[in-house]
Design a protein around this motif. Structure first.
Motif, PDB file in Angstrom:
ATOM      1  N   CYS A  58       1.798  -8.098  -2.526  1.00 50.47           N
ATOM      2  CA  CYS A  58       0.732  -7.211  -2.992  1.00 50.47           C
ATOM      3  C   CYS A  58       1.188  -5.754  -2.838  1.00 50.47           C
ATOM      4  CB  CYS A  58      -0.529  -7.373  -2.141  1.00 50.47           C
ATOM      5  SG  CYS A  58      -1.147  -9.064  -2.059  1.00 50.47           S
ATOM      6  N   GLY A  59       0.610  -4.891  -3.620  1.00 55.28           N
ATOM      7  CA  GLY A  59       0.788  -3.440  -3.452  1.00 55.28           C
ATOM      8  C   GLY A  59       2.239  -2.995  -3.495  1.00 55.28           C
ATOM      9  N   THR A  60       2.574  -2.156  -2.528  1.00 54.73           N
ATOM     10  CA  THR A  60       3.936  -1.623  -2.461  1.00 54.73           C
ATOM     11  C   THR A  60       4.974  -2.735  -2.314  1.00 54.73           C
ATOM     12  OG1 THR A  60       3.306   0.563  -1.664  1.00 54.73           O
ATOM     13  CG2 THR A  60       5.439  -0.247  -0.947  1.00 54.73           C
ATOM     14  N   SER A  61       4.629  -3.765  -1.560  1.00 52.38           N
ATOM     15  CA  SER A  61       5.570  -4.875  -1.388  1.00 52.38           C
ATOM     16  C   SER A  61       5.829  -5.568  -2.725  1.00 52.38           C
ATOM     17  CB  SER A  61       5.020  -5.871  -0.366  1.00 52.38           C
ATOM     18  OG  SER A  61       4.849  -5.227   0.880  1.00 52.38           O
ATOM     19  N   SER A 105       6.069  -8.842   2.744  1.00 50.71           N
ATOM     20  CA  SER A 105       4.902  -8.221   3.369  1.00 50.71           C
ATOM     21  C   SER A 105       5.303  -7.383   4.573  1.00 50.71           C
ATOM     22  CB  SER A 105       3.908  -9.306   3.807  1.00 50.71           C
ATOM     23  OG  SER A 105       2.822  -8.740   4.495  1.00 50.71           O
ATOM     24  N   GLN A 106       4.893  -6.144   4.566  1.00 52.18           N
ATOM     25  CA  GLN A 106       5.142  -5.294   5.732  1.00 52.18           C
ATOM     26  C   GLN A 106       4.430  -5.873   6.950  1.00 52.18           C
ATOM     27  OE1 GLN A 106       4.802  -2.923   8.884  1.00 52.18           O
ATOM     28  NE2 GLN A 106       2.884  -2.991   7.708  1.00 52.18           N
ATOM     29  N   SER A 107       3.115  -6.034   6.838  1.00 52.76           N
ATOM     30  CA  SER A 107       2.306  -6.437   7.995  1.00 52.76           C
ATOM     31  C   SER A 107       2.501  -7.905   8.348  1.00 52.76           C
ATOM     32  CB  SER A 107       0.830  -6.206   7.678  1.00 52.76           C
ATOM     33  OG  SER A 107       0.436  -7.019   6.576  1.00 52.76           O
ATOM     34  N   THR A 110      -1.203 -10.117   5.218  1.00 55.15           N
ATOM     35  CA  THR A 110      -1.982  -9.988   3.986  1.00 55.15           C
ATOM     36  C   THR A 110      -2.509 -11.364   3.542  1.00 55.15           C
ATOM     37  OG1 THR A 110      -0.693  -8.078   3.386  1.00 55.15           O
ATOM     38  CG2 THR A 110      -1.863  -9.166   1.596  1.00 55.15           C
ATOM     39  N   VAL A 156      -0.997   4.399   6.562  1.00 51.55           N
ATOM     40  CA  VAL A 156      -1.469   3.337   5.662  1.00 51.55           C
ATOM     41  C   VAL A 156      -0.582   3.272   4.411  1.00 51.55           C
ATOM     42  CG1 VAL A 156      -3.367   2.695   4.115  1.00 51.55           C
ATOM     43  CG2 VAL A 156      -3.831   3.190   6.515  1.00 51.55           C
ATOM     44  N   ALA A 157      -0.132   4.431   3.958  1.00 49.12           N
ATOM     45  CA  ALA A 157       0.764   4.444   2.801  1.00 49.12           C
ATOM     46  C   ALA A 157       2.144   3.967   3.244  1.00 49.12           C
ATOM     47  CB  ALA A 157       0.862   5.858   2.240  1.00 49.12           C
ATOM     48  N   SER A 158       2.607   2.909   2.621  1.00 51.33           N
ATOM     49  CA  SER A 158       3.879   2.320   3.026  1.00 51.33           C
ATOM     50  C   SER A 158       5.045   3.150   2.494  1.00 51.33           C
ATOM     51  CB  SER A 158       3.940   0.889   2.483  1.00 51.33           C
ATOM     52  OG  SER A 158       5.088   0.252   2.951  1.00 51.33           O
ATOM     53  N   LEU A 242       1.222   4.865  -7.152  1.00 50.79           N
ATOM     54  CA  LEU A 242       0.378   4.259  -6.112  1.00 50.79           C
ATOM     55  C   LEU A 242       0.288   5.178  -4.890  1.00 50.79           C
ATOM     56  CD1 LEU A 242      -1.269   1.887  -4.933  1.00 50.79           C
ATOM     57  CD2 LEU A 242       0.868   0.871  -4.170  1.00 50.79           C
ATOM     58  N   LYS A 243       1.436   5.729  -4.485  1.00 55.30           N
ATOM     59  CA  LYS A 243       1.426   6.643  -3.328  1.00 55.30           C
ATOM     60  C   LYS A 243       0.475   7.794  -3.569  1.00 55.30           C
ATOM     61  CE  LYS A 243       2.726   4.738  -0.867  1.00 55.30           C
ATOM     62  NZ  LYS A 243       3.406   3.480  -0.896  1.00 55.30           N
ATOM     63  N   GLU A 246      -3.351   6.656  -3.651  1.00 53.77           N
ATOM     64  CA  GLU A 246      -3.974   6.190  -2.414  1.00 53.77           C
ATOM     65  C   GLU A 246      -4.192   7.294  -1.391  1.00 53.77           C
ATOM     66  OE1 GLU A 246      -2.132   3.152   0.087  1.00 53.77           O
ATOM     67  OE2 GLU A 246      -0.162   3.706  -0.644  1.00 53.77           O
ATOM     68  N   VAL A 363      -4.444  -5.887   4.844  1.00 53.63           N
ATOM     69  CA  VAL A 363      -5.607  -6.383   4.123  1.00 53.63           C
ATOM     70  C   VAL A 363      -5.735  -7.870   4.423  1.00 53.63           C
ATOM     71  CG1 VAL A 363      -6.717  -6.552   1.869  1.00 53.63           C
ATOM     72  CG2 VAL A 363      -5.268  -4.589   2.386  1.00 53.63           C
TER      73      VAL A 363
END
Ligand code: M6R
Length: 366
Positions: A58-61, A105-107, A110, A156-158, A242-243, A246, A363
């Motif tokens: 998702c997102g940046t990933s 995924s960073q975290s 997700t 929060v912004a990766s 995106l950066k 957000e 998320v």
């Protein structure tokens, strides 16, 4: 804790020469011409013989996944699909034991990515994780994986997680191409050398900070932004947009530059800033004509170019020169000024850069 920086985001942007080097340490050994990803060892055969690689995130990933699509297809000639985890999981996708799934995924927490993994697993696919947080749910749910070793990302912004993800995926693509014989040894070695030079080039890109800050001053009050790039820089355009949205709440869209004439070109007037990632690569000439199209409609052009560029410089209102690199590794460098641009614009607008409204670092709900 912010190491002298005003925000975690800026600290993390500045950490990238080190985090990319950390990510490659012990894996890439240029002297002996070796590249080892421990996590891949037991699954290398599966990876090599995969009929298809499916990347889900998702997102940046997900943007890092798009870069990987170009890398894997170019170096290893295996078809790749990049899927938003949230769509993949509910689509009843065609998937089987010959598919190799990479979850990024960073975290590692997700919810949609985790659910996509469980679904792919239930169909017999091999699942490989590219995570930053050690011991996270995704890291545990996958069959194997490689950590990005970017260190904790608080903003929060990766930022640094993105470049570390691309670093891991680049190494995976090179290993795969070499093992499959689609990437000849000479080229493989050359790419290892090239990859090793990336942290120093990122350092040089960071030195452009004050120049980027000046540009930010001129555009901080606009309502819209377009980001355009082609090839390896197409995902960078998406990531730049995106950066910006957000953390600064400015509406921004990223597009493959050639898609512009299928719609977004209607938006262009003297009020519209367009960021082009126009480095010297195989799509350079094509991007130059896209820049001309924007210029003809009086759009304001901010261009990220390769050091020494002259052609784009003549056309653009602002140019940002980054060190040259093989195009496959350009995203690691070209994203840096875009991270800085969004950071400065957000700060100038008084936004909460590290904790933008409505957003969470991980998320964990779908
Ligand atoms: O932890 P993950 O990499 O799985 O997170 C995915 C997205 O939520 C994340 O990249 C998000 O888009 C970031 N806020 C982007 O900066």
């Amino acid at each position: 804790e912010k190491g002298g920086f005003d925000h975690f985001m800026l600290k993390e942007i500045y950490e990238q020469p080190r985090s990319i080097a950390d990510c490659m340490r012990g894996r890439l050994d240029v002297k002996s011409g070796r590249l080892v990803l421990g996590g891949l060892r037991d699954y290398m055969k599966k990876f090599q013989n995969a009929h298809r690689i499916i990347i889900t995130a998702c997102g940046t990933s997900w943007h890092a996944g798009l870069v990987a699509e170009y890398l894997f297809e170019e170096f290893a000639r295996i078809p790749v699909e990049v899927e938003y985890a949230s769509e993949f999981r509910y689509r009843n996708p065609v998937i089987n034991e010959r598919d190799f799934v990479i979850a990024i995924s960073q975290s590692g927490e997700t919810a949609d990515t985790l659910a996509a993994i469980e679904l792919a697993k239930s169909k017999g696919a091999t699942i490989f994780g590219v995570c930053n947080v050690v011991g996270s749910s995704i890291a545990r749910a996958t069959h194997a994986g490689s950590y990005t070793h970017a260190g904790p990302e608080i903003g929060v912004a990766s930022t640094k997680a993105f470049t570390a993800q691309i670093s891991v995926l680049s190494m995976m693509a090179l290993m795969l191409g070499y093992q499959r014989g689609t990437l000849p040894e000479g080229q493989f070695i050359q790419f290892l050398h090239e990859l090793e030079t990336v942290p120093a080039k990122v350092e040089k890109a960071l030195a452009l900070n004050s120049q980027v800050e000046e540009i930010a001053k001129q555009f901080k009050d606009v309502r819209n932004f377009l980001y355009l790039g082609r090839g390896y820089n197409f995902p960078v355009a998406l990531e730049g947009a995106l950066k910006l949205k957000e953390i600064s709440y400015i509406h921004a869209e990223g597009y493959p530059a050639a898609e512009m004439k299928h719609g977004p070109i209607a938006l262009i007037d003297e009020e519209m800033p367009v960021v082009f990632i126009a480095t010297r690569d195989s799509s350079y000439e094509k991007v130059v004509s896209n820049i001309q199209e924007v210029k003809a409609r009086k759009g304001k052009i901010i261009a990220v170019v390769t050091e020494g560029d002259t052609m784009v410089k003549k056309m653009a209102d602002h140019t940002i020169e980054i060190p040259s690199s093989h195009e496959a590794f350009v995203p690691l460098i070209s994203v840096i000024p875009l991270q800085l641009l969004s950071y400065h614009i957000a700060v100038m607008r008084g936004c909460n850069v590290d904790q933008p409204r409505n957003l969470a670092k991980s998320v964990t709900v779908e």
